[in-house]
Scaffold this active site. Structure first.
Site, mmCIF file in Angstrom:
data_model
loop_
_atom_site.group_PDB
_atom_site.id
_atom_site.type_symbol
_atom_site.label_atom_id
_atom_site.label_comp_id
_atom_site.label_asym_id
_atom_site.label_seq_id
_atom_site.Cartn_x
_atom_site.Cartn_y
_atom_site.Cartn_z
ATOM 1 N N HIS A 64 0.877 -1.167 0.000
ATOM 2 C CA HIS A 64 0.000 0.000 0.000
ATOM 3 C C HIS A 64 0.918 1.222 0.000
ATOM 4 C CE1 HIS A 64 -2.629 -3.047 2.098
ATOM 5 N NE2 HIS A 64 -3.379 -2.683 1.074
ATOM 6 N N ASP A 73 -2.440 -13.390 -0.276
ATOM 7 C CA ASP A 73 -3.004 -12.443 0.685
ATOM 8 C C ASP A 73 -3.615 -13.253 1.819
ATOM 9 O OD1 ASP A 73 -3.797 -10.207 1.971
ATOM 10 O OD2 ASP A 73 -5.157 -9.489 0.418
ATOM 11 N N ASP A 112 2.387 1.671 3.272
ATOM 12 C CA ASP A 112 3.414 0.690 3.627
ATOM 13 C C ASP A 112 4.766 1.194 3.126
ATOM 14 O OD1 ASP A 112 1.701 -1.352 4.739
ATOM 15 O OD2 ASP A 112 1.137 -1.911 2.695
ATOM 16 N N HIS A 132 -12.514 -13.225 -2.274
ATOM 17 C CA HIS A 132 -13.504 -12.262 -2.748
ATOM 18 C C HIS A 132 -14.444 -12.911 -3.762
ATOM 19 C CE1 HIS A 132 -10.700 -8.617 -1.731
ATOM 20 N NE2 HIS A 132 -10.974 -9.373 -0.698
#
Length: 349
Positions: free
Chosen positions: A52, A286, A55, A216
């Site tokens: 990110h 992830d 990050d 997801h």
């Protein structure tokens, strides 16, 4: 002359070494430094790290443009010294108080301007790190109440935001990461089909693709392997977040193959048959350690996910496709079903 089977490059992000906090309780492990995480990455057989924007540059909203650039260059040097490539950068637009009602689709124009500014800054960071991939998880782009936003206007605002990012840098690629819910009640782009459809309305559809996360897709009631095949049909699968999910619950980020090995096997088969990775794409995990994990087992979820993936690559490559196709031709799906199960279980005698 037989061609050499391709090798995959593996990736994880700093957030994947989490401390065990959840909505119902505090952390269960002490925080580790970024340098500690970076040092472990290569030893586990990983080649890349995803980020990110905060990050890459902690406390990013408190720093000047010059400070952000300086820290991004320092990170680039640190990654190079460790032999690690930067896979992607994503603007973390769901933490700020400015984005509690959405980022690009906020009802407040000043909040939308903040989201755009942060996204363009994210692109600048990606350039300094040496990656052209920007991932957009549209976490709060949705509603708790459908009456609170105009759906069509929200889609127009998303396209407007994407176009501003595409215009900011002519080489950058945007990878949309769909999720149907959580944190919002309903998200505006819940599936890969939605992501690739809206890509066609942008100013440069060729530079708008997607990232698939296994969990997801499952949360949307879909099979991740079908989502992979769909994206690869468009040549738009530019990154992956492999993990696992036990049903239509909250996002669990279980180790890859942990809940359903057969679903994991079919994801690997889809990647194998479509040539994923041949253009440099990474296999990212992830995944998160279970909250109960002890410090000495902190990295097992990452190591296990990679090991499972590689075992399933072997299973995919050794699967008797000709025998399977004979069963398909005979419409003997019961035998095909058992063939898959026995292949995954291995010989017992």
């Amino acid at each position: 002359m037989a061609t050499k089977p391709r090798q995959y490059k593996f990736c994880f992000g700093p957030w994947n070494v989490s401390e065990g906090q959840d909505p119902y309780g505090p952390t269960t492990r002490p925080a580790q430094s970024f340098d500690w995480k970076l040092g472990k990455l290569k030893r586990l057989g990983f080649d890349a790290m995803m980020f990110h924007d905060d990050d890459a540059v902690p406390d990013i909203d408190t720093k000047t443009t010059a400070q952000v650039a300086k820290e991004a260059r320092e990170l680039k040097k640190k990654l190079g010294g460790a032999g690690i490539i930067p896979e992607m950068v994503a603007p973390r637009l769901w933490f700020s108080p400015m984005t509690m009602d959405g980022a690009y689709t906020s009802n407040d124009p000043s909040c939308r301007r903040y989201a755009i500014r942060r996204s363009l800054q994210c692109i600048d960071i990606a350039n300094l790190l040496g990656t052209d991939l920007i991932v957009l998880w549209l976490a709060r782009e949705g509603t708790y109440l459908r009456e609170a936003k105009n759906g069509r206007r929200s889609f127009e605002l998303l396209i407007e935001a994407f176009d501003k990012m595409l215009a900011h840098d002519k080489k950058i690629r945007l990878a949309i990461e769909p999720k149907p819910n959580e944190p919002m009640d309903h998200a505006y782009l819940p599936t890969i089909g939605h992501a690739l459809a809206i890509a066609q309305l942008t100013s440069d559809p060729m530079r708008v693709g997607c990232l698939i996360e296994s969990a997801h897709a499952i949360l949307a009631g879909l099979d991740p392997a079908d989502e992979i095949d769909f994206a690869m049909t468009f040549d738009k699968l530019w990154s992956l977040h492999l993990n696992d999910q036990n049903g239509l619950k909250f996002d669990q980020d279980k180790p890859f193959g942990s809940a359903n090995l057969r679903v994991a096997f079919n994801q690997v088969r889809a990647l194998e048959r479509s040539g994923y990775g041949m253009k440099g794409e990474c296999v990212c995990f992830d995944v998160h350690p279970f909250r109960t994990t002890k410090e000495e087992h902190w990295l097992a979820h990452l190591d296990n996910s990679r090991r499972t993936f590689l075992r399933l690559v072997d299973k995919a490559r050794s699967f008797d496709e000709k025998a399977a196709q004979r069963l398909v031709a005979a419409r003997d799906y019961a035998a095909l079903d058992q063939m898959v199960l026995e292949h995954l279980m291995g010989k017992t005698r």
